[in-house]
Motif scaffolding. Structure first.
Motif: not given
Length: 257
Positions: A23, A50, A252-253, A255-257
């Motif tokens: 990351e 991270r 958070d959402w 970055l996970a996309r």
């Protein structure tokens, strides 16, 4: 507490979290009269998995140095820190003026930015009549009163008064020369006609009750972005401290996309 000397300033920063991960680092940039501790919630949440970097901009918090004259000069400070830390690519997260700095970096150093999160930020400064009058009166009232009026209106109605007072006291510690010079820098900031050049995925998180930089100004900017996602939260201009958990969840959402 590491520090870096850059062009007459000594920048205080934090650099935490694992290095042995795929990351890219998160780089957190605060806004006008604030400091790096605006990001305490995000720092605590992300650093276990991270690398997270945050700094006090010159003249703010525990950093020294006179106020920069332009947003571009502040962006150069951030890039100098990234160079010092050997960070070639990152996710930029900026609140208010910090978002202006992030957009500037994305335009001047596009290869350094993987993603970007703009929190209560815009691409062109347009002041309401009330804000314009307040700023015009800044030379006629005591400096601390001027700071207090600006910070007070940054929070949504109902935010605890004692917490607002604490942020007013912290902001009033920012030297007057820094505050006023950077007000002029923000007033001159305008990349609205260039944001279509920013090709990285971008999350724009804004407070519904933001009267400093109203939602409609952010939406005007968002239309020009090639790849933007919008989140509107029940807060004012100070999202990192008004709704820290909700802001962290949105990041958070994204970055996970």
């Amino acid at each position: 507490m590491p520090q870096l000397d850059v062009d007459g300033a000594r920048l205080t920063y934090d650099d935490e979290g694992p290095r042995d991960t795929e990351e890219v680092p998160l780089v957190l940039v605060h806004g006008w009269t604030a400091d790096r501790h605006r990001w305490d919630h995000q720092m605590e949440h992300f650093r276990p998995r991270r690398r997270v970097i945050r700094l006090d901009l010159r003249g703010h918090g525990e950093s020294t140095g006179a106020g920069a004259r332009t947003i571009e000069e502040l962006a150069q400070d951030v890039v100098a820190l990234l160079d010092h830390l050997r960070v070639d690519r990152c996710v930029l997260v900026g609140h208010s003026m910090g978002g202006m700095i992030c957009q500037t970096i994305a335009l001047t150093h596009p290869g350094r930015v993987e993603r970007m999160v703009l929190v209560n930020s815009i691409g062109r400064m347009t002041y309401s009549r009330g804000r314009g009058l307040l700023m015009a009166a800044s030379t006629l009232v005591p400096f601390k009163l001027f700071v207090a009026a600006n910070i007070q209106r940054a929070f949504a109605p109902g935010f605890p008064r004692e917490e607002v007072r604490a942020y007013i006291r912290a902001s009033a510690n920012t030297p007057r020369e820094v505050v006023m010079t950077l007000y002029s820098a923000m007033r001159a900031f305008d990349v609205l006609d260039r944001v279509a050049e920013i090709r990285v995925p971008t999350l724009m998180v804004h407070g519904y009750y933001d009267v400093q930089l109203p939602v409609r100004q952010m939406l005007r900017m968002a239309k020009a972005y090639p790849d933007a996602v919008i989140r509107i939260l029940d807060a004012g201009h100070e999202l990192p401290v008004e709704k820290p958990a909700e802001l962290t969840k949105a990041i958070d959402w994204f970055l996970a996309r």
